[in-house]
Design a protein around this motif. Structure first.
Motif, PDB file in Angstrom:
ATOM      1  N   ALA A 307       0.573  -1.224   0.104  1.00  0.00           N
ATOM      2  CA  ALA A 307       0.329  -0.118  -0.351  1.00  0.00           C
ATOM      3  C   ALA A 307       0.841   1.321   0.290  1.00  0.00           C
ATOM      4  CB  ALA A 307      -0.824  -0.294   1.443  1.00  0.00           C
ATOM      5  N   PRO A 308       0.825   2.116   0.079  1.00  0.00           N
ATOM      6  CA  PRO A 308       0.974   3.909  -0.491  1.00  0.00           C
ATOM      7  C   PRO A 308       1.899   4.104   1.311  1.00  0.00           C
ATOM      8  CG  PRO A 308      -1.231   3.980  -1.723  1.00  0.00           C
ATOM      9  CD  PRO A 308      -0.699   2.585  -1.010  1.00  0.00           C
ATOM     10  N   TYR A 311       5.637   2.006   1.013  1.00  0.00           N
ATOM     11  CA  TYR A 311       6.419   2.590   0.157  1.00  0.00           C
ATOM     12  C   TYR A 311       6.724   4.071   0.192  1.00  0.00           C
ATOM     13  CZ  TYR A 311       4.801  -0.798  -2.659  1.00  0.00           C
ATOM     14  OH  TYR A 311       3.962  -2.269  -3.296  1.00  0.00           O
ATOM     15  N   CYS A 331       6.545  -3.648  -8.044  1.00  0.00           N
ATOM     16  CA  CYS A 331       5.845  -3.445  -6.823  1.00  0.00           C
ATOM     17  C   CYS A 331       4.798  -2.940  -7.388  1.00  0.00           C
ATOM     18  CB  CYS A 331       6.780  -2.453  -5.745  1.00  0.00           C
ATOM     19  SG  CYS A 331       7.944  -2.604  -5.173  1.00  0.00           S
ATOM     20  N   SER A 333       0.863  -1.273  -6.230  1.00  0.00           N
ATOM     21  CA  SER A 333       0.421  -1.110  -4.723  1.00  0.00           C
ATOM     22  C   SER A 333      -1.317  -0.282  -5.416  1.00  0.00           C
ATOM     23  CB  SER A 333       0.818   0.741  -5.727  1.00  0.00           C
ATOM     24  OG  SER A 333      -0.010   1.302  -4.109  1.00  0.00           O
ATOM     25  N   LEU A 338      -2.040   6.526  -5.363  1.00  0.00           N
ATOM     26  CA  LEU A 338      -0.197   6.222  -5.319  1.00  0.00           C
ATOM     27  C   LEU A 338       0.346   7.566  -5.262  1.00  0.00           C
ATOM     28  CD1 LEU A 338       2.270   4.711  -4.767  1.00  0.00           C
ATOM     29  CD2 LEU A 338       1.967   4.452  -7.258  1.00  0.00           C
ATOM     30  N   GLN A 343       6.194   7.163  -6.303  1.00  0.00           N
ATOM     31  CA  GLN A 343       6.312   6.473  -7.486  1.00  0.00           C
ATOM     32  C   GLN A 343       8.433   6.060  -7.787  1.00  0.00           C
ATOM     33  OE1 GLN A 343       4.481   6.645 -11.315  1.00  0.00           O
ATOM     34  NE2 GLN A 343       4.121   4.771 -11.194  1.00  0.00           N
ATOM     35  N   LEU A 354       7.098  -0.005  -9.791  1.00  0.00           N
ATOM     36  CA  LEU A 354       6.368   0.516  -9.013  1.00  0.00           C
ATOM     37  C   LEU A 354       4.379   0.771  -9.527  1.00  0.00           C
ATOM     38  CD1 LEU A 354       4.514   0.669  -6.139  1.00  0.00           C
ATOM     39  CD2 LEU A 354       5.489   2.677  -5.603  1.00  0.00           C
ATOM     40  N   GLU A 356      -0.366   1.509  -9.769  1.00  0.00           N
ATOM     41  CA  GLU A 356      -0.761   1.160  -9.540  1.00  0.00           C
ATOM     42  C   GLU A 356      -1.656   0.179  -9.044  1.00  0.00           C
ATOM     43  OE1 GLU A 356      -4.015   4.359  -7.365  1.00  0.00           O
ATOM     44  OE2 GLU A 356      -2.016   5.663  -8.972  1.00  0.00           O
TER      45      GLU A 356
END
Length: 564
Positions: A307-308, A311, A331, A333, A338, A343, A354, A356
């Motif tokens: 989840a954001p 990160y 990754c 998300s 995000l 990112q 990464l 979303e």
């Protein structure tokens, strides 16, 4: 609404991603069996130094399934699992499925009121829980249909000497060593596995109609509802995920599983993905930045669903530059928007991608994802997955909206739920001509990329958790000094949103923020407790007396704009 819809997003599909998939019509647990039969010595999971192969996990799951049968579990009975990410959570999940049961994932953060509701609503007969949560379960058991409790501890699957040291760490961390009164209805997890044979249980399952999971989600009424997910719902969504990740080294990836398995996102994209695609999962019982960075470096994690907030925590760790994160390839998300800056910083740190995605409990959960190796428009939730039809429903015409026009996001696909458990009226209200009404407002651009702009429902997403204002408001209304209360989500740089409560006090009564905080903490999970309070003489309302929640949100946005 017409049966056929335009699918402009298909023009962006890489040639490796099919528009349609021929799914296996099989129960979910078959994939664990396949792995154990075909690659028995391949490592499936790593947990704080302990590793288990496909064969070991499968045989323990079979023993656990036979233990459940011995305790009276029949096909279709509900088995609740209230565990942190541990080997036990994998063994009990697949063990329940091998016994023909329906899994009820239970959040370990639930307070007694929430736990009682879920157990009563689901009709679960057996609960598997951590020793830390044993007393909480026993405090509500007499008000539920629970007949047996199976108890385990983190130390049960720790390697020597960690298993000996852990109780002392536990006492320091929680202030006590849990005491469990084992007996006729309370059983030790390790004993259940050890004393039962690892033999197959004959089952006749209809994967398209038989339930694998009751996954509870909140609602605008504040009452958690059980989402009915079949074996095919979960098999389809996991298969879609595997096919979308077309460049990965299937069967040789290392997934870092810090997302909780009791959440449908962590369950599908972490646990089920690992089992079905035969990858190794590195399990963390909770998210901690140092432990996560250490696990990436030592275990060479290559895929990290998160989840954001995770990160954000990692990129802001003061020691992040000291770690080798170059093993990260992908990754994923989800759970909240995000931020672009997050990112970009995370991709620079790791050299991986990464991206979303988007989903909801009612769709197992993923429906959209950005391309890993292709165009990724800023702010977009990406493209619909194979076999997933998505439209924006115009509020004016009831038909698909034009590109760029905001309306309600509606979805149709093999991952969409059967409905809500014991709630036919709410089920009917959530579907429109076979389409799932998500309650999310968004739009599709000319190229078929989707964007979420608002929520039709008033859900707050804080740190990846879905929080429903009505539930918080009902608790606040219980306080004798509260006349009116409304809860909203206000911007938070770390959690995405945080809960703020606006309070109008009863005449002649006094109450402080501290008082309300203590009151809420007794009645709500910690992540639902308001972090901010504002006392007002009155709240903005419509002519008929309905609180204008949107007006409060606009005020908060304006404050944030001026202070930012």
């Amino acid at each position: 609404m017409s049966e056929t819809v335009a699918r402009p997003w298909l023009t962006h599909y890489p040639e490796e991603v099919p528009e349609q998939i021929d799914y296996d019509r099989r129960p979910l647990q078959d994939y664990l069996r396949d792995g154990a039969m075909e690659e028995p010595d391949k490592v499936l999971l790593h947990f704080m130094g302990k590793e288990m192969t496909f064969k070991e996990v499968y045989h323990e799951a079979l023993s656990f399934a036979n233990g459940l049968k011995g305790l009276g579990i029949q096909k279709g009975d509900r088995v609740a699992i209230m565990l942190a990410n541990t080997p036990q959570s994998v063994v009990s999940y697949y063990g329940a499925l091998l016994a023909g049961a329906v899994v009820v994932q239970t959040n370990p953060l639930y307070v007694e009121r929430e736990l009682e509701h879920q157990m009563v609503d689901s009709g679960a007969k057996i609960m598997i829980c951590l020793d830390l949560l044993y007393s909480r379960v026993m405090n509500v058991i007499d008000k539920t249909s629970l007949e047996h409790v199976i108890v385990t501890g983190i130390k049960d699957y720790l390697p020597f000497p960690k298993n000996l040291i852990y109780p002392f760490i536990q006492k320091k961390q929680y202030g006590f060593i849990p005491k469990v009164d084992f007996g006729d209805s309370v059983h030790a997890f390790k004993k259940v596995v050890k004393e039962n044979p690892s033999k197959e249980i004959p089952l006749e399952l209809d994967p398209e109609n038989d339930l694998a999971l009751l996954q509870y989600t909140g609602g605008t009424t504040g009452v958690a509802k059980g989402v009915k997910l079949t074996h095919m719902n979960l098999v389809s969504n996991t298969t879609q995920c595997i096919r979308w990740m077309y460049k990965i080294d299937h069967g040789n990836e290392v997934l870092l599983c810090a997302l909780p398995f009791f959440h449908v996102y962590g369950m599908t994209v972490g646990m089920n993905f690992s089992v079905m695609d035969r990858n190794k999962m590195v399990i963390l019982p909770k998210f901690d930045t140092k432990q996560t960075l250490d696990a990436i470096q030592k275990q060479k994690a290559s895929i990290f669903p998160g989840a954001p907030t995770m990160y954000i925590g990692l990129i802001n760790d003061p020691d992040v530059e000291k770690y080798d994160l170059s093993s990260i390839e992908i990754c994923i998300s989800g759970s909240a928007p995000l931020p672009l800056e997050v990112q970009q910083r995370f991709e620079k740190l790791t050299g991986g991608k990464l991206s979303e995605g988007f989903g909801l409990t009612e769709s197992s959960p993923v429906t959209h994802f950005n391309l890993m190796w292709g165009k990724r428009p800023t702010g977009s939730i990406g493209l619909p997955w194979p076999d997933t039809d998505v439209a924006i429903l115009s509020a004016e015409t009831g038909e698909p909206a034009e590109p760029g026009e905001v309306g309600e996001l509606i979805i149709r696909g093999p991952q969409v739920m059967k409905g809500y458990w014991n709630r036919p009226e709410e089920t009917n209200a959530t579907f429109h001509d076979g389409w799932l009404l998500t309650g999310d407002m968004g739009y599709m651009d000319e190229e078929g990329f989707f964007y979420i702009v608002d929520r039709k429902k008033d859900m707050i997403i804080a740190g990846g958790f879905n929080i429903y204002p009505r539930e918080i408001e009902e608790v606040l209304f219980e306080h004798s000094a509260v006349q009116e209360a409304v809860a909203v989500g206000v911007p938070d740089p770390y959690r995405g949103e945080t809960v703020k409560a606006f309070i109008v006090k009863r005449e002649g009564h006094e109450v402080s923020e501290k008082d309300l905080d203590a009151f809420c903490r007794e009645r709500l999970s910690s992540y639902k407790v308001p972090k901010l309070y504002e006392f007002r003489e009155e709240l903005p309302k419509t002519m008929v007396g309905k609180v204008l929640r949107r007006a409060l949100l606009e005020e908060e946005k304006e404050k944030a704009r001026k202070s930012g």
